[in-house]
Each structure stands twice: as C-alpha cells, then as structure tokens.
Design a protein around this motif. Structure first.
Motif, mmCIF file in Angstrom:
data_model
loop_
_atom_site.group_PDB
_atom_site.id
_atom_site.type_symbol
_atom_site.label_atom_id
_atom_site.label_comp_id
_atom_site.label_asym_id
_atom_site.label_seq_id
_atom_site.Cartn_x
_atom_site.Cartn_y
_atom_site.Cartn_z
ATOM 1 N N GLY A 207 0.744 -1.191 -0.019
ATOM 2 C CA GLY A 207 0.155 0.084 -0.069
ATOM 3 C C GLY A 207 0.948 1.357 -0.149
ATOM 4 N N LYS A 208 2.189 1.094 -0.324
ATOM 5 C CA LYS A 208 2.964 2.357 -0.042
ATOM 6 C C LYS A 208 3.298 3.025 -1.360
ATOM 7 N N ALA A 209 3.007 2.302 -2.469
ATOM 8 C CA ALA A 209 2.990 2.850 -3.751
ATOM 9 C C ALA A 209 2.073 3.837 -4.109
ATOM 10 N N GLN A 210 2.339 4.955 -4.770
ATOM 11 C CA GLN A 210 1.407 5.897 -4.960
ATOM 12 C C GLN A 210 1.206 6.297 -6.414
ATOM 13 N N SER A 235 15.337 9.786 2.149
ATOM 14 C CA SER A 235 15.396 8.393 2.267
ATOM 15 C C SER A 235 14.284 7.579 2.856
ATOM 16 N N GLY A 236 13.459 8.620 3.439
ATOM 17 C CA GLY A 236 12.329 8.059 4.229
ATOM 18 C C GLY A 236 11.029 8.438 3.871
ATOM 19 N N CYS A 237 10.903 9.472 3.136
ATOM 20 C CA CYS A 237 9.755 10.140 2.752
ATOM 21 C C CYS A 237 9.483 10.851 1.351
ATOM 22 N N VAL A 238 8.247 10.815 0.792
ATOM 23 C CA VAL A 238 8.181 11.762 -0.454
ATOM 24 C C VAL A 238 7.163 12.712 -0.172
ATOM 25 N N ARG A 239 7.366 14.039 -0.569
ATOM 26 C CA ARG A 239 6.390 15.268 -0.446
ATOM 27 C C ARG A 239 6.172 15.545 -1.777
ATOM 28 N N VAL A 240 4.899 15.746 -2.196
ATOM 29 C CA VAL A 240 4.293 16.195 -3.435
ATOM 30 C C VAL A 240 3.517 17.812 -3.112
ATOM 31 N N THR A 241 4.171 18.600 -3.858
ATOM 32 C CA THR A 241 3.609 19.894 -3.868
ATOM 33 C C THR A 241 3.046 20.307 -4.907
ATOM 34 N N ALA A 242 1.638 20.447 -5.108
ATOM 35 C CA ALA A 242 0.934 20.931 -6.062
ATOM 36 C C ALA A 242 0.931 22.568 -6.004
ATOM 37 N N LEU A 243 1.438 23.117 -7.064
ATOM 38 C CA LEU A 243 1.553 24.421 -7.188
ATOM 39 C C LEU A 243 0.421 24.970 -8.443
ATOM 40 N N PHE A 250 2.698 31.566 -8.999
ATOM 41 C CA PHE A 250 2.608 30.398 -8.450
ATOM 42 C C PHE A 250 2.454 30.047 -6.942
ATOM 43 N N GLU A 251 1.518 29.628 -6.479
ATOM 44 C CA GLU A 251 1.414 29.574 -4.864
ATOM 45 C C GLU A 251 0.989 27.812 -4.494
ATOM 46 N N VAL A 252 1.301 27.335 -3.190
ATOM 47 C CA VAL A 252 1.051 26.457 -3.015
ATOM 48 C C VAL A 252 -0.678 26.050 -2.933
ATOM 49 N N TRP A 253 -0.987 25.094 -3.624
ATOM 50 C CA TRP A 253 -2.276 24.760 -3.720
ATOM 51 C C TRP A 253 -2.875 23.475 -2.674
ATOM 52 N N ARG A 254 -1.949 22.540 -2.766
ATOM 53 C CA ARG A 254 -2.111 21.259 -1.783
ATOM 54 C C ARG A 254 -0.642 20.706 -1.534
ATOM 55 N N THR A 255 -0.691 19.863 -0.634
ATOM 56 C CA THR A 255 0.618 19.193 -0.352
ATOM 57 C C THR A 255 0.229 17.801 0.306
ATOM 58 N N TRP A 256 1.100 16.706 -0.038
ATOM 59 C CA TRP A 256 0.843 15.538 0.595
ATOM 60 C C TRP A 256 2.275 14.853 0.642
ATOM 61 N N ALA A 257 2.402 14.106 1.780
ATOM 62 C CA ALA A 257 3.672 13.226 2.054
ATOM 63 C C ALA A 257 3.127 11.848 2.326
ATOM 64 N N PHE A 258 4.215 10.995 2.204
ATOM 65 C CA PHE A 258 3.862 9.670 2.335
ATOM 66 C C PHE A 258 5.189 8.837 2.559
ATOM 67 N N ASP A 259 5.180 7.900 3.259
ATOM 68 C CA ASP A 259 6.339 7.022 3.641
ATOM 69 C C ASP A 259 7.062 6.510 2.350
ATOM 70 N N ARG A 260 8.239 6.490 2.113
ATOM 71 C CA ARG A 260 8.921 5.346 1.292
ATOM 72 C C ARG A 260 8.893 3.936 1.880
ATOM 73 N N ARG A 261 8.839 2.910 0.964
ATOM 74 C CA ARG A 261 9.095 1.771 1.153
ATOM 75 C C ARG A 261 10.302 1.273 1.950
#
Length: 261
Positions: A207-210, A235-243, A250-261
């Motif tokens: 469930g960690k693949a996105q 090494s531990g986390c991926v952060r996605v920033t939608a601008l 361009f401003e931050v619209w939304r962010t997500w973060a999830f752990d790497r496998r």
C-alpha cells in the motif's frame, strides 16, 4: 532529490501567462529531473509540437517526455492519415522514443510507459491502454534497479480511476499493470490526463506505492487553477507539492506526504 512533474500543457490552447511563469518557477526549483507526462499539444499539429519543443528546451535539463492522447494528429483528412500511418512521428522527431525511455540518477530510476493509442477497438480513443509487452519491459527495468532507488514510472493516463476525479481514463490493462508494477517495486506512478493534481495509494502490495497526477498548464481547467507538481524525496519520505497559478504567480495549492517503502 527533486522532480518537477508537468502535463497537459496543450500548446495551441495553453495558458500563456501560466506557462511563462512556470518556466521561471521551474528554474528556481532547480530539479534533478523534469518529467512531462503527456498532452503537450491540443491537436497534434506541427506548429503545436514546435511550440512544445521550444518550451521544453527552455527548461532545466534533464527532461523525460512521454506523449498523451492529444499528441497524435486528428483534425482533417490529411492529419488523420498521419495519425493512422505515423502517429508518433512528430513526437519522436522532437523528443525521442514515445515509449520505453529510461533515466537514472543517484538514488533514482525512472522509466516511461506510453498509454496513449492512435486508434482502438472502442469508440473513445482518448482513453488509455497498456499492453502485456509494455508491462513486462517496465517490470524488468524496476527489478534491475538498485534496491534503495526511488523507482518511478511515467505515463499519461492514471492506471487506475481516481475517486472524485473530473474525468475517467479507463485504461485497458491498467489495473493489472498497477499490480505488476507494485510487485516489481515501483514507488510512484506519475501521470496527467485529468487536469487535476492528486495523490492516491495503489491498493496492492504494502500500500505504499502511489499514483501521483499533475494538473494542466492549459486553458482547459477542470476544478483547479493551472499548475504543476514539485516532488521532493529523501530516504524516508516523499512530499508532493501541487502549485497553482493564481493572481499572477504560483502558490501552494495542496501538499501530500507519504512514507517510502
């Protein structure tokens, strides 16, 4: 490491101010790789491809570009002839192979998968498809990658439907592809097509693949301002920033973060 993910610029129907501002912002981000996830053009015209190539040439290097369903000609009899006989010629002349492009950097393996088709045995040719041979090739690349690499697959259509999305992709073979890619170690599958940024877990394996989708830089908005994604990984986390392009910047619209496998 840092990736920039853009898609659905649709030259011929681009938001010119947003594209210009994106050029500057992408340079400021100084990414390790710029990923362009399809639909560079509106109607697959030569002039639109020329504009797309000029813009991508203005971005930081390296870049990895995949086509989308709009990147085959389809307006007028002569364009349809090109679509059926040489659907990817204009794309290949400017960006290289339309499928199976690999890129490797420190701690990062990226491979591409062309989900667009010039024609299909169904009414709506804009929807996606994945063949078994394509799946086998991507699986081989992922399995051969160093175990600690961030493993990224780039395509145009989301392999699985996005809950609440403004449109469907209906990728034939997409669910099987998503399952197989997770089994092979994929961490992220980048896409475009629906013109709305999203991050959603692939419901297979651990469930960690996105699935990560970027918005549009065109006038064809579907519930969000023109924009693109910045993806930061350690090494531990991926952060996605939608601008999002609003009020001339361009401003931050939304962010997500999830752990790497």
């Amino acid at each position: 490491m840092k990736l920039v993910q853009v898609s659905d610029i649709h030259f011929g129907g681009e938001n010119r101010k947003a594209v210009e501002a994106a050029t500057q912002r992408i340079h400021e981000e100084a990414p390790d790789l710029v990923v362009v996830a399809g639909d560079l053009t509106l109607d697959g015209k030569t002039s639109e491809f020329n504009a797309a190539a000029a813009w991508i040439d203005s971005l930081p290097r390296p870049t990895l570009v995949v086509p989308g369903n709009h990147d085959t000609p389809f307006v007028g009899p002569s364009e349809l002839w090109v679509r059926f006989t040489r659907p990817w010629r204009r794309f290949k002349d400017r960006f290289g192979p339309e499928d199976g492009v690999d890129w490797r950097g420190p701690g990062l393996t990226v491979t591409s998968l062309n989900t667009a088709r010039a024609a299909q045995l169904r009414w709506n040719w804009s929807k996606g498809a994945v063949s078994r041979s394509q799946i086998r090739r991507v699986v081989d690349v992922l399995k051969a990658a160093p175990s600690n690499d961030l493993k990224v697959v780039v395509c145009h259509h989301p392999l699985m439907e996005v809950l609440g999305g403004p449109m469907t992709a209906r990728v034939r073979g997409g669910v099987d592809a998503a399952n197989r890619l997770v089994e092979a170690g994929a961490d992220i599958v980048l896409s475009g097509h629906i013109h709305l940024p999203f991050v959603t877990a692939i419901p297979f394996g651990d469930g960690k693949a996105q699935l990560v989708g970027s918005g549009t830089l065109s006038l064809r908005e579907r519930g969000a301002a023109p924009g693109f994604n910045v993806i930061d990984a350690d090494s531990g986390c991926v952060r996605v920033t939608a601008l999002a392009y609003e009020r001339g910047r361009f401003e931050v619209w939304r962010t997500w973060a999830f752990d790497r496998r």
